[in-house]
Design a protein around this motif. Structure first.
Motif, PDB file in Angstrom:
ATOM      1  N   UNK A 169     -31.425 -32.454  24.444  1.00  0.00           N
ATOM      2  CA  UNK A 169     -30.348 -32.258  23.467  1.00  0.00           C
ATOM      3  C   UNK A 169     -29.005 -32.311  24.189  1.00  0.00           C
ATOM      4  N   UNK A 170     -27.922 -32.594  23.486  1.00  0.00           N
ATOM      5  CA  UNK A 170     -26.600 -32.769  24.113  1.00  0.00           C
ATOM      6  C   UNK A 170     -26.147 -31.588  24.958  1.00  0.00           C
ATOM      7  N   UNK A 171     -26.531 -30.373  24.596  1.00  0.00           N
ATOM      8  CA  UNK A 171     -26.091 -29.196  25.345  1.00  0.00           C
ATOM      9  C   UNK A 171     -26.729 -29.112  26.726  1.00  0.00           C
ATOM     10  N   UNK A 172     -27.773 -29.921  26.973  1.00  0.00           N
ATOM     11  CA  UNK A 172     -28.467 -29.897  28.263  1.00  0.00           C
ATOM     12  C   UNK A 172     -28.039 -31.027  29.187  1.00  0.00           C
ATOM     13  N   UNK A 173     -27.063 -31.838  28.777  1.00  0.00           N
ATOM     14  CA  UNK A 173     -26.697 -33.032  29.539  1.00  0.00           C
ATOM     15  C   UNK A 173     -26.226 -32.721  30.956  1.00  0.00           C
ATOM     16  N   UNK A 174     -25.583 -31.583  31.129  1.00  0.00           N
ATOM     17  CA  UNK A 174     -25.043 -31.249  32.448  1.00  0.00           C
ATOM     18  C   UNK A 174     -25.988 -30.372  33.270  1.00  0.00           C
ATOM     19  N   UNK A 175     -27.199 -30.117  32.749  1.00  0.00           N
ATOM     20  CA  UNK A 175     -28.161 -29.282  33.459  1.00  0.00           C
ATOM     21  C   UNK A 175     -29.014 -30.162  34.367  1.00  0.00           C
ATOM     22  N   UNK A 176     -28.664 -30.190  35.644  1.00  0.00           N
ATOM     23  CA  UNK A 176     -29.388 -30.979  36.632  1.00  0.00           C
ATOM     24  C   UNK A 176     -30.014 -30.056  37.664  1.00  0.00           C
ATOM     25  N   UNK A 177     -31.143 -30.482  38.203  1.00  0.00           N
ATOM     26  CA  UNK A 177     -31.903 -29.645  39.118  1.00  0.00           C
ATOM     27  C   UNK A 177     -31.896 -30.206  40.539  1.00  0.00           C
ATOM     28  N   UNK A 178     -32.049 -29.294  41.514  1.00  0.00           N
ATOM     29  CA  UNK A 178     -32.184 -29.682  42.922  1.00  0.00           C
ATOM     30  C   UNK A 178     -33.635 -30.034  43.248  1.00  0.00           C
ATOM     31  N   UNK A 179     -34.564 -29.409  42.523  1.00  0.00           N
ATOM     32  CA  UNK A 179     -35.992 -29.623  42.750  1.00  0.00           C
ATOM     33  C   UNK A 179     -36.699 -29.635  41.398  1.00  0.00           C
ATOM     34  N   UNK A 229     -30.299 -33.935  40.411  1.00  0.00           N
ATOM     35  CA  UNK A 229     -29.040 -34.244  41.063  1.00  0.00           C
ATOM     36  C   UNK A 229     -29.258 -35.392  42.057  1.00  0.00           C
ATOM     37  N   UNK A 230     -28.215 -36.110  42.432  1.00  0.00           N
ATOM     38  CA  UNK A 230     -28.357 -37.105  43.497  1.00  0.00           C
ATOM     39  C   UNK A 230     -28.843 -36.425  44.781  1.00  0.00           C
ATOM     40  N   UNK A 231     -29.867 -36.991  45.407  1.00  0.00           N
ATOM     41  CA  UNK A 231     -30.419 -36.404  46.620  1.00  0.00           C
ATOM     42  C   UNK A 231     -31.409 -35.291  46.371  1.00  0.00           C
ATOM     43  N   UNK A 232     -31.732 -35.034  45.102  1.00  0.00           N
ATOM     44  CA  UNK A 232     -32.672 -33.968  44.760  1.00  0.00           C
ATOM     45  C   UNK A 232     -34.113 -34.465  44.860  1.00  0.00           C
ATOM     46  N   UNK A 233     -35.054 -33.520  44.851  1.00  0.00           N
ATOM     47  CA  UNK A 233     -36.454 -33.854  45.135  1.00  0.00           C
ATOM     48  C   UNK A 233     -37.357 -33.654  43.923  1.00  0.00           C
ATOM     49  N   UNK A 234     -38.259 -34.620  43.733  1.00  0.00           N
ATOM     50  CA  UNK A 234     -39.380 -34.496  42.805  1.00  0.00           C
ATOM     51  C   UNK A 234     -40.647 -34.350  43.634  1.00  0.00           C
ATOM     52  N   UNK A 235     -41.466 -33.325  43.343  1.00  0.00           N
ATOM     53  CA  UNK A 235     -42.700 -33.105  44.094  1.00  0.00           C
ATOM     54  C   UNK A 235     -43.829 -32.808  43.111  1.00  0.00           C
TER      55      UNK A 235
END
Length: 276
Positions: A169-179, A229-235
């Motif tokens: 949803x639009x309210x989550x657009x700026x919610x980015x994760x490091x992992x 986020x840029x440089x963040x990890x998916x595991x």
């Protein structure tokens, strides 16, 4: 011990299962059993123990009989609505803590949290991290929430929804994760092991995912970059025989610095990649 022999056809660890069930029947721990090994059981205690043995003899997992399972030295409640945490999943915790040892301001997303095992373990080790955990099962989230409360872990936000749906949803657009971490379903739908052993009693939606077992993993890999986020990890945890397929999925989804890790039995178990 007669109880051990009773469980030999059902369990790979009959003595351990018998000890755990006896301790649970007496509301004691296994150390107490060793200390007071010569204590005779009362008739009600024997009946209580025998009921649990019968359930295990019929194949019901010990964790479902006792209602709990240890993970990362945490005593977690489990139920028929959650996957039973396995020791190999602790490898996710180890690798995240290794790679982010000095990081203090980290946002983590645990997809398909189940009993909350991954999120709770990370929260216990890194109380300053901001952890979000999702699951499509409301019943599983209730168990995870209860575990967090019992362990006094307050840095986890539990959200109901399938994979990334809660963040679309639009309210989550700026919610980015490091992992972003996940132990998703990865067993093929027709795998014969699904009708054997403990997994018969676990939710199929937490175990199987399509003809080759990789449907959910493909979806996670394709969508995760929008939430990292840029440089963040998916595991991601996966099957021991899916190493090559996971590498290809990560590569075709655009991740770089792809790494793969083996568990204590030397089986391929994790794949990680970096979002650019």
């Amino acid at each position: 011990m007669a109880a051990t022999k009773q469980l030999e056809k059902t369990s790979d660890s009959p003595r351990l299962d018998a000890e755990v069930l006896l301790a649970h029947s007496l509301n004691k721990n296994r150390t107490w059993l060793i200390t007071w090994s010569d204590r005779e059981l009362t008739e009600p205690e024997i009946l209580n123990f025998e009921k649990r043995l019968t359930r295990r003899e019929k194949g019901e997992p010990v964790a479902h009989i006792t209602g709990s399972r240890e993970f990362w030295s945490l005593d977690l409640q489990v139920s028929k609505d959650t996957l039973i945490p396995r020791p190999e999943t602790e490898l996710i915790i180890e690798k995240i803590l290794e790679q982010y040892a000095q990081s203090s301001d980290i946002k983590v997303l645990d997809l398909g949290t189940g009993s909350g095992a991954i999120a709770l373990a990370l929260a216990s080790e890194r109380p300053g991290w901001e952890i979000t955990a999702t699951d499509k099962s409301a019943a599983a989230l209730e168990i995870a929430n209860r575990n967090a409360q019992q362990l006094n872990l307050n840095n986890i936000n539990f959200i109901h929804g399938n994979w990334f749906e809660p963040f679309e949803n639009p309210s989550s657009e700026n919610l980015l994760f490091d992992i972003i971490a996940s132990n998703p379903p990865y067993i093929p739908d027709q795998d014969p092991h699904l009708s054997q052993g403990d997994v018969r009693f676990e939710p199929m939606s937490a175990l199987a995912s399509g003809k080759d077992g990789l449907n959910d993993i493909r979806q996670i890999c394709q969508l995760a970059s929008k939430h990292l986020k840029p440089g963040a990890m998916l595991i991601i945890e996966h099957g021991f025989d899916q190493k090559e397929e996971l590498h290809n999925i990560f590569m075709h989804s655009g991740y770089k610095n792809i790494s793969q890790y083996t568990d204590l039995t030397k089986n391929p178990r994790l794949t990680s990649g970096i979002n650019l």
